[in-house]
Enzyme design. Structure first.
Site, PDB file in Angstrom:
ATOM      1  N   SER A 117       0.815  -1.211   0.000  1.00  0.00           N
ATOM      2  CA  SER A 117       0.000   0.000   0.000  1.00  0.00           C
ATOM      3  C   SER A 117       0.851   1.264   0.000  1.00  0.00           C
ATOM      4  O   SER A 117       1.618   1.515  -0.930  1.00  0.00           O
ATOM      5  CB  SER A 117      -0.957  -0.035   1.189  1.00  0.00           C
ATOM      6  OG  SER A 117      -1.894   1.002   1.131  1.00  0.00           O
ATOM      7  N   ASP A 139      -2.352   6.553  -3.565  1.00  0.00           N
ATOM      8  CA  ASP A 139      -1.193   5.906  -2.955  1.00  0.00           C
ATOM      9  C   ASP A 139      -0.724   4.755  -3.834  1.00  0.00           C
ATOM     10  O   ASP A 139      -1.258   4.527  -4.925  1.00  0.00           O
ATOM     11  CB  ASP A 139      -1.494   5.454  -1.524  1.00  0.00           C
ATOM     12  CG  ASP A 139      -2.493   4.312  -1.468  1.00  0.00           C
ATOM     13  OD1 ASP A 139      -3.272   4.152  -2.429  1.00  0.00           O
ATOM     14  OD2 ASP A 139      -2.493   3.582  -0.460  1.00  0.00           O
ATOM     15  N   ASP A 156      -0.991   1.567  -4.027  1.00  0.00           N
ATOM     16  CA  ASP A 156      -1.857   0.515  -4.563  1.00  0.00           C
ATOM     17  C   ASP A 156      -3.231   1.037  -4.967  1.00  0.00           C
ATOM     18  O   ASP A 156      -4.104   0.265  -5.344  1.00  0.00           O
ATOM     19  CB  ASP A 156      -1.994  -0.644  -3.574  1.00  0.00           C
ATOM     20  CG  ASP A 156      -2.860  -0.315  -2.370  1.00  0.00           C
ATOM     21  OD1 ASP A 156      -2.915   0.872  -1.988  1.00  0.00           O
ATOM     22  OD2 ASP A 156      -3.469  -1.239  -1.801  1.00  0.00           O
ATOM     23  N   ASP A 187      -5.790   2.652  -3.316  1.00  0.00           N
ATOM     24  CA  ASP A 187      -7.023   2.642  -2.534  1.00  0.00           C
ATOM     25  C   ASP A 187      -7.179   3.855  -1.629  1.00  0.00           C
ATOM     26  O   ASP A 187      -8.187   3.996  -0.941  1.00  0.00           O
ATOM     27  CB  ASP A 187      -7.165   1.338  -1.731  1.00  0.00           C
ATOM     28  CG  ASP A 187      -6.058   1.129  -0.711  1.00  0.00           C
ATOM     29  OD1 ASP A 187      -5.158   1.994  -0.603  1.00  0.00           O
ATOM     30  OD2 ASP A 187      -6.078   0.087  -0.021  1.00  0.00           O
TER      31      ASP A 187
END
Length: 453
Positions: A108, A247, A249, A251
């Protein structure tokens, strides 16, 4: 059953240290494959269960992808590989392709040295606790490959980016467009670099892309949703109307207006909720977390919108939304969940919901968010031993009680253990910044003394 490896968002750690090691990840793939293969699926004769594997742009993703693929193959499960793909895209594609599970290789918003593995079920939701526990139980057994004729295969999904771009666009009203808007999008050198700019451009915006040249090492490096200063500078440089920061990834979401002001997840959640409430499309109330700013709770209630708090983490926001039968929730960190649009938090989809509100009401971001003035909030991390229980320290509880008495109804105090590192997070918020800062520092000092004794 206490889980040994799974945290609130899958398994995560430093690459090269347990559990983010290729041998462990291969065993994890095998264990997950065994659980998937043992489930009841309506498969054709001779058809194997199949799992989608996506990843962000970290260099370690190549190693972990190969390890997962090997473990799944040994369990007799096919792998469909997307290459770099946002976490919410994997959730969507798993459901759209009627697959048995989805796996994301990502840490993430963390730096490139970290990585992780998280899973989605066939319906695009995070795995329930019992499934994660079943995978951990399988990890304790031997890795025994299926007979050669029953091993899983792997293939690339060549049109995954196009499918997901069309899905994102479908969450924006067909009668509206983004023509006339100049938007800077910061992809954090992460998994949205080949997705987000196209979504916005195809909806009519003039797009300036930054953070869209991943090299395996620069993901989240002074860019993206966790470092919105880069977006603010770019918005000013290009005289843009708006900036969108995602960000690594994809989400999380932060946004910047034309003046360079940064808007966090609480403020963006307010913009969406207020628009939906005004248009009669808000189903039920809004879910925040223990960290959601008290000002958001107060202004929503004043507007007539119900509000509930969940534990920190988008997983728990989702649980509360389902429990209440509501559709909208989120965190100040930028995780926003719109269950009428997607099964999980999605930075691109959330940005489109904000843009829907702005274009429909012909407002700037500043105008749409004007009804919410966040309370000052101070967060201090105090490093402790993992075994330290702050609730059992009388001096700490006394300091908390004294701070709560001084704040009264105009503030909050929250202490909680981090789920990812050995620290206690001290959060104090209220109407007066100096008072909030003084109280937070006092509690943190008391906590340090108690932890050292």
């Amino acid at each position: 059953m206490a889980r040994k490896y799974f945290g609130t968002d899958g398994i995560r750690g430093r690459v090269g240290a347990m559990p983010i090691m290729p041998d462990f990840v291969m065993r994890l793939g095998y264990a997950a494959g065994k659980v998937v293969a043992s489930a009841e699926w309506h498969l054709s004769q001779g058809e194997r269960p199949a799992v989608l594997i996506g990843k962000d742009t970290r260099i370690s993703g190549y190693m972990l992808e190969a390890a997962l693929q090997a473990g799944l193959s040994a369990a007799g499960v096919d792998s469909l590989l997307t290459g770099p793909m946002p976490t919410p895209a994997v959730a969507y594609l798993t459901r759209a392709l009627r697959l048995q599970a989805g796996i994301v290789i990502s840490a993430s918003h963390n730096p490139f040295e970290d990585n992780g593995i998280k899973f989605f079920s066939s319906d695009g939701n995070k795995l329930p606790d019992e499934t994660e526990e079943a995978i951990e139980a399988e990890l304790e057994g031997p890795l025994t490959p299926r007979p050669s004729a029953q091993l899983g295969k792997a293939r690339r999904v060549m049109d995954s980016d196009g499918r997901y771009i069309e899905f994102c666009k479908s969450t924006f009203p067909t009668e509206l467009d983004l023509r006339g808007l100049r938007i800077v999008v910061d992809c954090a050198h992460g998994a949205t670099y080949h997705i987000a700019p196209h979504v916005l451009h195809e909806l009519g915006a003039e797009v300036v892309s930054i953070g869209n040249e991943p090299d395996g090492l620069n993901i989240n490096a002074q860019c993206g949703a966790t470092y919105p200063a880069a977006l603010r500078a770019a918005v000013r440089q290009h005289r843009a109307d708006l900036g969108i920061a995602l960000d690594g990834d994809g989400d999380r979401l932060m946004m910047v207006d034309a003046a360079g002001r940064i808007y966090d997840g609480d403020e963006l959640l307010y913009v969406i909720a207020r628009h939906r409430h005004g248009s009669g499309t808000l189903k039920g109330g809004v879910v925040g977390t223990l960290m959601t700013n008290l000002a958001l709770e107060n202004v929503l209630k004043q507007t007539g919108i119900e509000f509930a708090r969940a534990a920190v983490g988008d997983r728990y926001v989702l649980e509360q939304l389902v429990a209440h039968g509501w559709q909208l929730g989120g965190e100040g960190s930028g995780h926003i969940v719109c269950l009428d649009k997607h099964t999980t938090g999605d930075g691109i989809v959330s940005a489109l919901q904000v843009l829907h509100a702005l274009t429909r009401n012909r407002q700037t971001l500043a105008e749409a968010a004007a009804g919410l003035v966040l309370y000052p909030q101070v967060l201090i991390n105090v490093r402790t031993e993992r075994t330290f229980d702050f609730r059992a320290a009388a001096s700490v509880m006394q300091a908390v009680a004294a701070a709560e008495a001084e704040l009264g109804n105009s503030g909050r105090v929250l202490l909680r253990n981090s789920g990812t590192e050995p620290v206690v997070r001290v959060m104090v918020e209220g109407e007066r910044h100096e008072l909030v800062k003084t109280l937070a520092e006092g509690i943190a000092d008391t906590l340090r003394r108690a932890a050292a004794s």
